[in-house]
Design an enzyme around this catalytic site. Structure first.
Site, PDB file in Angstrom:
ATOM      1  N   GLU A 169      45.239  45.165  26.961  1.00  0.00           N
ATOM      2  CA  GLU A 169      46.525  45.818  26.666  1.00  0.00           C
ATOM      3  C   GLU A 169      46.423  47.140  25.927  1.00  0.00           C
ATOM      4  OE1 GLU A 169      48.925  42.824  24.802  1.00  0.00           O
ATOM      5  OE2 GLU A 169      48.642  41.432  26.445  1.00  0.00           O
ATOM      6  N   ASN A 211      42.259  44.163  31.021  1.00  0.00           N
ATOM      7  CA  ASN A 211      43.361  43.221  31.269  1.00  0.00           C
ATOM      8  C   ASN A 211      44.660  43.769  30.691  1.00  0.00           C
ATOM      9  OD1 ASN A 211      44.201  40.499  32.082  1.00  0.00           O
ATOM     10  ND2 ASN A 211      44.446  40.070  29.878  1.00  0.00           N
ATOM     11  N   HIS A 247      52.934  38.090  33.744  1.00  0.00           N
ATOM     12  CA  HIS A 247      53.986  37.315  33.084  1.00  0.00           C
ATOM     13  C   HIS A 247      55.286  37.759  33.747  1.00  0.00           C
ATOM     14  CE1 HIS A 247      51.333  35.649  30.114  1.00  0.00           C
ATOM     15  NE2 HIS A 247      50.895  36.846  29.791  1.00  0.00           N
ATOM     16  N   GLU A 274      47.099  35.702  33.735  1.00  0.00           N
ATOM     17  CA  GLU A 274      47.944  34.947  32.793  1.00  0.00           C
ATOM     18  C   GLU A 274      49.258  34.563  33.453  1.00  0.00           C
ATOM     19  OE1 GLU A 274      48.348  37.027  29.044  1.00  0.00           O
ATOM     20  OE2 GLU A 274      46.246  37.635  29.032  1.00  0.00           O
ATOM     21  N   ASP A 276      52.607  33.350  34.699  1.00  0.00           N
ATOM     22  CA  ASP A 276      53.714  32.423  34.472  1.00  0.00           C
ATOM     23  C   ASP A 276      54.981  33.102  34.963  1.00  0.00           C
ATOM     24  OD1 ASP A 276      54.041  34.184  32.282  1.00  0.00           O
ATOM     25  OD2 ASP A 276      53.590  32.669  30.781  1.00  0.00           O
TER      26      ASP A 276
END
Ligand code: G2I
Length: 458
Positions: A169, A211, A247, A274, A276
């Site tokens: 990030e 990432n 996400h 990640e 979701d």
């Protein structure tokens, strides 16, 4: 629309072993022609279904959850990769400067090993979840602390991690496509490449990833990252993969797959790291589209969901995962499983191996080099391929032009100096099945190796 808040890796050993055994198995079938493979039966778990195309399917977890039998039963049944949701972060692994704690991470790795899973490492450096002492550092002191952290943590887990999120990030949200301000960024714009070079030296076998979130389509932020990766590849900064956290809310960018593909075209793997998705009428459909996008991109090597059950999630009030709080499979689970089962056999779009030489007949081996060089230095990756029978060991002889010196080697033992260096297998990569392959690498100063290396099998 991507959904993310303020802040914001799975497997080295297993997929390669899987690919090797697939390659060896294919060669055996082709050479004997005795067995006609049956049509693939649908796999009944996410990990097995993903493995049909050489991919992994992972979940984030925490070692304290292993005592929760419902969580762990699902984890062990469905997933063949795990990542620590928090336990390998800077605050967890180095609570005091130079005082390291690997308890949680070690338990995760042991669990993965006991259950045949690979491990993504998350995350070596990040502006968030820094221990207090690091938050208070700046300048050279912070830069040195960062490289020490990477060296010690990646060194501790050396050989155990499939892919490391080396930097997490580092890009800003909004339209600029630039870096995020942080104490790390303020140590100088080269902090990211320094982190990658340090990680490569500490664990040469791990894939090294950048990432980030809100990168789930072609937008200013993902384009900023794209430009960095392209620059790193051009200058030989060791980056192997880009993680797309994903996400997600209730919509998915129409160019989600195209975005993955443009990164893959730079010569890096891509991974969904990640995943979701907010509960809503589109949840199952978005999960399916993300899965199909990964399957359609040859260098998309795996998918990780950020938790097991809705009740385990950092977004638990949005019920964003594949299992409900009682451990039941949701519609989203079935859509992902069906998508994974729709592709059988090794990835049909995997590019051909970089070596153009056909495997030699009568045993033996061949070697081919791919070179990343920059002014004054290089990293060479060498692929060793067995001929039409299995080998027990190999030695690769590489010619070096004057002024070139080898300064580091991974996955091989180097000997000799001057114009020729011999690289012999190490204990774990000498045995190759017929047609099987393995890789080793070396780095150095000067212009890098010249000509085609020779390979001798034993
Ligand atoms: O924010 C969601 C993810 C975005 N990408 C990077 C991931 O590392 C991040 O994961 C989350 C974890 O899911 C949370 O569990 O990272 C958060 C921290 O930024 C994690 O939350 C933290 C809590 O904020 C802390 O209060 C708590 O001490 O978890 C810590 C350990 O349980």
């Amino acid at each position: 629309m991507n959904r993310r808040s303020t802040d914001g890796r799975g497997p080295a050993i297993r997929p390669r072993v899987l690919l090797l055994s697939l390659a060896a198995g294919t060669a055996l079938l082709a050479s004997t022609m005795l067995v006609v493979p049956a049509a693939n039966a649908a796999a009944s778990t996410l990990g097995a279904a993903a493995a049909q195309s050489g991919r992994y399917f992972g979940a984030a977890t925490s070692s304290f959850m292993f005592s929760n039998s419902q969580h762990t039963t699902i984890l062990n049944r469905e997933f063949n990769s795990i990542v620590a949701e928090n336990e390998m972060k800077w605050d967890a692994t180095e609570p005091q400067q130079n005082g390291f704690n690997f308890t949680g991470g070690d338990r995760l790795v042991a669990h993965a090993r006991a259950n045949g899973m690979s491990v993504r490492g998350h995350a070596l450096v990040w502006h968030a979840q820094q221990p207090g002492w690091a938050q208070n550092l700046s300048g050279t002191a912070l830069r040195n602390a960062m490289t020490n952290h990477i060296t010690r943590v990646a060194g501790h887990f050396r050989g155990q991690i499939h892919s490391w999120d080396v930097v997490n990030e580092a890009f800003a949200d909004g339209g600029g496509g630039g870096r995020r301000d942080s104490n790390l960024q303020r140590t100088g714009n080269d902090w990211i490449e320094v982190a990658f070079r340090t990680a490569r030296a500490a664990d040469p076998g791990a894939k090294l990833c950048y990432n980030d979130y809100n990168t789930d389509g072609i937008n200013a932020k993902s384009t900023g990252i794209y430009n960095m990766v392209r620059d790193f590849k051009a200058r030989g900064v060791p980056i192997d993969c880009v993680g797309f956290q994903s996400h997600l809310g209730t919509t998915l960018a129409g160019d989600y797959q195209a975005n993955l593909q443009r990164f893959a075209d730079l010569g890096v793997d891509v991974q969904i790291t990640e995943l979701d998705v907010a509960q809503g009428s589109n949840q199952a459909s978005i999960y399916e589209r993300v899965t199909r996008a990964c399957l359609a991109v040859a260098r998309c090597t795996g998918i990780t969901v950020w938790g097991v059950r809705d009740s385990d999630s950092w977004r638990r009030n949005e019920n964003p995962l594949l299992f409900d709080a009682n451990g039941n499979k949701k519609a989203a689970y079935q859509s992902v499983l069906n998508a994974l089962n729709s592709v059988s056999g090794p990835n049909p779009t995997t590019p051909p191996p970089t070596t153009t030489a056909p495997p030699p007949t009568g045993g033996g081996c061949t070697a081919s080099v791919s070179l990343n060089s920059w002014n004054g230095g290089f990293v060479a990756t060498v692929k060793v391929t067995a001929g039409n029978s299995a080998i027990r060991g190999w030695t690769v002889r590489v010619a070096l032009p004057g002024g070139t010196a080898v300064t580091g080697t991974w996955n091989a033992q180097a000997s000799g100096s001057g114009g020729t260096v011999n690289f012999a297998n190490v204990s774990y990569n000498g045995q190759l099945g017929a047609g099987g392959n393995t890789e080793f690498g070396f780095q150095g100063t000067g212009t890098g190796p010249s000509g085609t290396p020779t390979c001798t099998a034993s």
